[in-house]
Design a protein around this motif. Structure first.
Motif, short mmCIF file in Angstrom:
data_model
loop_
_atom_site.label_atom_id
_atom_site.label_comp_id
_atom_site.label_asym_id
_atom_site.label_seq_id
_atom_site.Cartn_x
_atom_site.Cartn_y
_atom_site.Cartn_z
N ARG A 1 0.82 -1.22 0.00
CA ARG A 1 0.00 0.00 0.00
C ARG A 1 0.85 1.26 0.00
N ASN A 2 2.13 1.14 0.34
CA ASN A 2 2.99 2.34 0.48
C ASN A 2 4.38 2.06 -0.11
N PRO A 3 4.51 2.15 -1.43
CA PRO A 3 5.80 1.83 -2.04
C PRO A 3 6.94 2.69 -1.51
N ALA A 4 6.65 3.91 -1.09
CA ALA A 4 7.73 4.78 -0.58
C ALA A 4 8.32 4.20 0.71
N LEU A 5 7.47 3.58 1.52
CA LEU A 5 7.96 2.98 2.76
C LEU A 5 8.82 1.75 2.44
N ALA A 6 8.39 0.98 1.45
CA ALA A 6 9.18 -0.19 1.04
C ALA A 6 10.57 0.26 0.59
N ASP A 7 10.61 1.30 -0.24
CA ASP A 7 11.92 1.76 -0.74
C ASP A 7 12.75 2.41 0.37
N TYR A 8 12.09 3.06 1.31
CA TYR A 8 12.81 3.66 2.44
C TYR A 8 13.58 2.57 3.20
N LEU A 9 12.92 1.44 3.43
CA LEU A 9 13.58 0.32 4.13
C LEU A 9 14.70 -0.27 3.27
N LEU A 10 14.40 -0.43 1.97
CA LEU A 10 15.40 -1.05 1.08
C LEU A 10 16.66 -0.19 0.95
N GLU A 11 16.47 1.12 0.97
CA GLU A 11 17.65 2.00 0.83
C GLU A 11 18.55 1.91 2.06
N TRP A 12 18.00 1.52 3.20
CA TRP A 12 18.86 1.26 4.36
C TRP A 12 19.79 0.08 4.07
N VAL A 13 19.31 -0.84 3.23
CA VAL A 13 20.09 -2.06 2.97
C VAL A 13 21.05 -1.87 1.80
N VAL A 14 20.56 -1.33 0.70
CA VAL A 14 21.37 -1.32 -0.53
C VAL A 14 21.81 0.08 -0.97
N GLY A 15 21.41 1.11 -0.25
CA GLY A 15 21.76 2.48 -0.66
C GLY A 15 20.73 3.01 -1.65
N THR A 16 21.02 4.19 -2.21
CA THR A 16 20.04 4.88 -3.06
C THR A 16 19.58 4.00 -4.21
N LEU A 17 18.28 3.98 -4.42
CA LEU A 17 17.69 3.17 -5.49
C LEU A 17 17.11 4.07 -6.57
N PRO A 18 17.16 3.61 -7.84
CA PRO A 18 16.48 4.39 -8.88
C PRO A 18 14.97 4.28 -8.69
N PRO A 19 14.22 5.29 -9.15
CA PRO A 19 12.76 5.21 -9.00
C PRO A 19 12.21 4.00 -9.76
N LEU A 20 11.09 3.51 -9.31
CA LEU A 20 10.45 2.36 -9.94
C LEU A 20 9.01 2.73 -10.24
N PRO A 21 8.56 2.54 -11.49
CA PRO A 21 7.15 2.86 -11.76
C PRO A 21 6.24 2.04 -10.85
N SER A 22 5.33 2.70 -10.17
CA SER A 22 4.46 2.02 -9.20
C SER A 22 3.03 2.52 -9.37
N ARG A 23 2.56 2.49 -10.62
CA ARG A 23 1.28 3.10 -10.92
C ARG A 23 0.13 2.43 -10.17
N LEU A 24 0.10 1.09 -10.22
CA LEU A 24 -0.99 0.38 -9.56
C LEU A 24 -0.96 0.60 -8.05
N GLU A 25 0.26 0.57 -7.50
CA GLU A 25 0.40 0.76 -6.05
C GLU A 25 -0.06 2.16 -5.66
N GLU A 26 0.31 3.15 -6.48
CA GLU A 26 -0.08 4.53 -6.16
C GLU A 26 -1.58 4.73 -6.30
N GLN A 27 -2.19 4.00 -7.28
CA GLN A 27 -3.65 4.06 -7.42
C GLN A 27 -4.32 3.53 -6.15
#
Ligand code: GLN
Length: 254
Positions: free
Chosen positions: A202-228
């Motif tokens: 439900r919150n792709p930004a939170l998923a990426d926030y956690l992942l960036e703690w692990v792997v560092g800065t991530l490129p954006p990912l299209p998340s149209r359905l999730e954002e809808q």
């Protein structure tokens, strides 16, 4: 990821049989898929209920559960405390929802007066309140996270008090959260929340926030359905407020 860790990101689903209400397993699936879609190798590792939790994981996911499974899970977590601490010292991330979040704290006192001892990784105590907090939640995350409004679903009795100096994930706009106007905890590579849903789809930004703690800065990912989905859930949770706001803008424009 530290160099001592495997090249593949290992996302650990801890005790899914005990801690997995409201599809919390989906949080693990989302983390793995959002890495793979960016060409980063990742795998979901299930730690069966009661087993020793290994120190070799990059992410430790703890979901929600009712009081009895939560108590059983806390026992296994305590037996694995040194492994979890070792992993954290090596850079691993902990993400916990509801019962999992409560188990990160010092103690949880159930409605029956049972005291469940937690891991004490965060300075927090939880006490069951007189009623359950149930329904949609909207959380405004702490500003420094850069995250937009988070949506989720909650169903819990526990009211959580954070110790002085311990930061919440954010402030509650709709719903109960910790029970005192804030939700969750935001620490050093450790994040807890009352939001189910599951919360990461439900919150792709939170998923990426956690992942960036692990792997560092991530490129954006299209998340149209999730954002809808996120927009739809926000609209439901905020009730007429979003609609009224749109209406006002419409009227103001004539
Ligand atoms: N047993 C806890 C409570 O009721 C957590 C419930 C849950 O994880 N949904 O507060």
């Amino acid at each position: 990821m530290t160099s001592t860790r495997a090249s593949e990101v290992r996302v650990g689903l801890v005790y899914p049989e005990l801690l997995g209400t409201y599809g919390d397993r989906g949080n693990g699936v989302v983390l793995v898929q959002r890495l793979r879609r960016r060409g980063i190798a990742a795998t979901l590792v299930e730690v069966a209920a009661g087993a020793i939790i290994p120190a070799s994981l990059d992410v430790y996911l703890l979901g929600g559960g009712e009081d009895n499974p939560q108590s059983a899970a806390a026992q296994g977590m305590r037996a694995s405390r040194s492994n979890i601490e070792e992993a954290r010292a090596g850079g691993a991330v902990v993400f916990a929802v509801c019962a999992g979040f409560q188990n990160l704290g010092v103690t949880y006192e159930t409605g029956n007066g049972e005291h469940i001892e937690g891991l004490g990784l965060i300075d927090a105590t939880t006490v069951a309140g007189p009623d359950r907090l149930i329904g949609e939640v909207v959380v405004e995350p702490e500003r420094q996270t850069g995250m937009p409004l988070l949506t989720g679903f909650e169903n819990h009795a526990g009211r959580t008090r954070l110790g002085a100096g311990t930061r919440p994930l954010g402030s509650v706009r709709v719903g109960g959260g910790n029970g005192d106007g804030v939700d969750g905890v935001l620490g050093d590579r450790i994040l807890g929340t009352y939001l189910h849903g599951p919360v990461l789809p439900r919150n792709p930004a939170l998923a990426d926030y956690l992942l960036e703690w692990v792997v560092g800065t991530l490129p954006p990912l299209p998340s149209r359905l999730e954002e809808q989905l996120r927009a739809e859930r926000l609209e439901v949770a905020l009730g007429g407020r979003v609609g009224r706001w749109r209406e006002r803008r419409h009227l103001a424009r004539g």
